[in-house]
Design an enzyme around this catalytic site. Structure first.
Site, short mmCIF file in Angstrom:
data_model
loop_
_atom_site.label_atom_id
_atom_site.label_comp_id
_atom_site.label_asym_id
_atom_site.label_seq_id
_atom_site.Cartn_x
_atom_site.Cartn_y
_atom_site.Cartn_z
N LYS A 67 0.95 24.61 -5.49
CA LYS A 67 -0.23 24.00 -4.87
C LYS A 67 -0.02 22.48 -4.84
O LYS A 67 -0.66 21.72 -5.56
CB LYS A 67 -1.49 24.38 -5.63
CG LYS A 67 -1.76 25.88 -5.59
CD LYS A 67 -2.93 26.27 -6.48
CE LYS A 67 -3.14 27.78 -6.47
NZ LYS A 67 -4.22 28.22 -7.38
N GLU B 21 2.45 39.62 -11.62
CA GLU B 21 1.07 39.32 -12.00
C GLU B 21 0.33 40.60 -12.35
O GLU B 21 0.40 41.59 -11.61
CB GLU B 21 0.37 38.61 -10.85
CG GLU B 21 -1.09 38.29 -11.11
CD GLU B 21 -1.78 37.72 -9.88
OE1 GLU B 21 -1.85 36.49 -9.77
OE2 GLU B 21 -2.22 38.53 -9.02
N ARG C 294 0.81 -1.21 0.00
CA ARG C 294 0.00 0.00 0.00
C ARG C 294 0.84 1.26 0.00
O ARG C 294 0.53 2.23 -0.70
CB ARG C 294 -0.96 -0.03 1.19
CG ARG C 294 -1.86 1.20 1.32
CD ARG C 294 -2.48 1.67 0.01
NE ARG C 294 -3.12 0.60 -0.74
CZ ARG C 294 -3.43 0.69 -2.02
NH1 ARG C 294 -3.09 1.76 -2.73
NH2 ARG C 294 -4.03 -0.31 -2.63
N LYS D 119 2.52 39.38 -6.58
CA LYS D 119 1.08 39.27 -6.76
C LYS D 119 0.39 40.47 -6.12
O LYS D 119 1.04 41.37 -5.59
CB LYS D 119 0.59 37.95 -6.16
CG LYS D 119 1.20 36.72 -6.86
CD LYS D 119 0.81 35.43 -6.20
CE LYS D 119 -0.65 35.09 -6.42
NZ LYS D 119 -0.92 34.70 -7.81
N ASP E 248 -3.36 37.25 -15.43
CA ASP E 248 -4.33 36.57 -14.58
C ASP E 248 -5.75 36.81 -15.05
O ASP E 248 -6.21 37.96 -15.12
CB ASP E 248 -4.17 37.06 -13.13
CG ASP E 248 -5.03 36.28 -12.17
OD1 ASP E 248 -5.09 35.05 -12.30
OD2 ASP E 248 -5.66 36.92 -11.28
#
Length: 348
Positions: free
Chosen positions: A200, A261, A165, A232, A282
């Site tokens: 992410k 961005e 597993r 950002k 964006d």
């Protein structure tokens, strides 16, 4: 940290080390891996990658793929320790004779792109108490059909079932990411645009998941916050403006690539004037993206993010961007279903 004299939390300074690093190792610069658009290049290990306890041949294969064998060994240890929880595999110990030996085949239950075969081998190598034989039928990055055998392992049956597993969890996860990436790479084939990932990722598995993106034909964005700057909206607010944020980064870290961005076309020219290496468009439409490409005219690389789907990815590529950023490659990719089929046992 709290105490009777200080009932509220107080920050405590801790030394943070990368997985596999030693306290006396020099700090390692971040590495984005092969194909990274930020210019980070191949990762430089802060230690000899063959210092791990894995078989040297396996360690060399992992290192050749841009993975740190020491980190892979640590992740494999964590996976196995979590499964055993300081105990034993009670089902296997109770049902399988101690001297039983078997061959198990890792088999794809569905078509896809494989990644993580050597990671699965690393798990097996930690569990197997005796030598084990491995037959590799495919390589990471290969596209496979349902029912195809990927890897065959001969060892003690108990060890094989105990490791099953943990090995499959990593192999299925990484192969799922590679398969999802391949779908985007296929849509973008014939254009200059490449799909690339984001940060992410699953905590602790970033290096492996970004490796899987490369196996699927994608490119890596920065591996960490230290590889490249990405200005950002919140950075702009904190710094008092795009230009101010950009200048602060350039002054503090002059050698670091800077991506900015923007969410409007009128923001592009000021960013270019400051000298941005890459501009992140964006939530632009394909039409606005084409206008942005014409405005930039090659003065910076361009990346699209937001609103992206497999159905509209080609429109963004045809508009002329260099990259499409897809966080879903790592945060939402379903696993590739792979199983372990045990052949009839034999006794030595």
């Amino acid at each position: 940290m709290t105490s009777p004299d200080h009932p509220t939390a107080r920050p405590v300074e801790l030394t943070l080390l990368p997985i596999g690093a030693r306290p006396d190792d020099p700090a390692a610069a971040g590495g984005c891996g092969a194909g990274c658009g930020c210019g980070g290049g191949e990762p430089a290990f802060a230690h000899d990658p063959l210092e791990c306890g894995l078989d040297p041949g396996l360690a060399e294969l992992l290192a050749a793929g841009g993975l740190d064998p020491v980190q892979v060994e640590d992740i494999a240890h964590l996976a196995v320790e979590e499964d055993l929880d300081n105990g034993v595999d009670v089902t296997t110990v109770a049902t399988v004779p101690e001297d039983a030996v078997a061959t198990g085949d890792f088999v794809a239950r569905q078509a896809g792109t494989v990644a993580g075969l050597q990671v699965a081998e690393a798990v097996l190598s930690l569990v197997c108490t005796d030598d084990f034989e491995v037959e590799r039928h495919v390589a990471d990055g290969d596209r496979v059909a349902a029912g195809q055998v990927l890897l065959s392992v001969t060892t003690r049956t108990r060890d094989l079932l105990t490791a099953e597993r943990s090995a499959l969890n990593l192999l299925c996860r990484l192969s799922g990411i590679a398969t999802a990436t391949s779908a985007w790479a296929d849509v973008l084939a014939g254009t200059k645009t490449r799909v690339r990932d984001t940060r992410k990722t699953t905590p602790g598995l970033r290096a492996l998941e970004k490796y899987a993106v490369r196996c699927g034909g994608g490119a890596n964005h920065r591996m960490s916050l230290s590889d490249a700057a990405l200005i950002k909206d919140n950075h702009v607010v904190a710094a008092g403006g795009v230009a101010e944020a950009f200048r602060s980064v350039r002054e503090e870290f002059p050698g670091v690539p800077v991506e900015v961005e923007v969410d409007r076309i009128d923001q592009i020219e000021p960013v270019l004037a400051e000298g941005a290496d890459l501009i992140l468009l964006d939530n632009f439409t394909p039409e606005d993206t084409a206008r942005a490409v014409a405005l930039v005219a090659g003065r910076a690389a361009l990346e699209s993010s937001g609103r992206l789907t497999l159905e509209n990815a080609r429109a963004y590529a045809d508009a002329g961007v260099d990259y499409v950023a897809v966080g879903a490659l790592t945060h939402s990719a379903p696993i590739l279903d792979i199983g372990l089929d045990l052949r009839p046992e034999r006794r030595d």
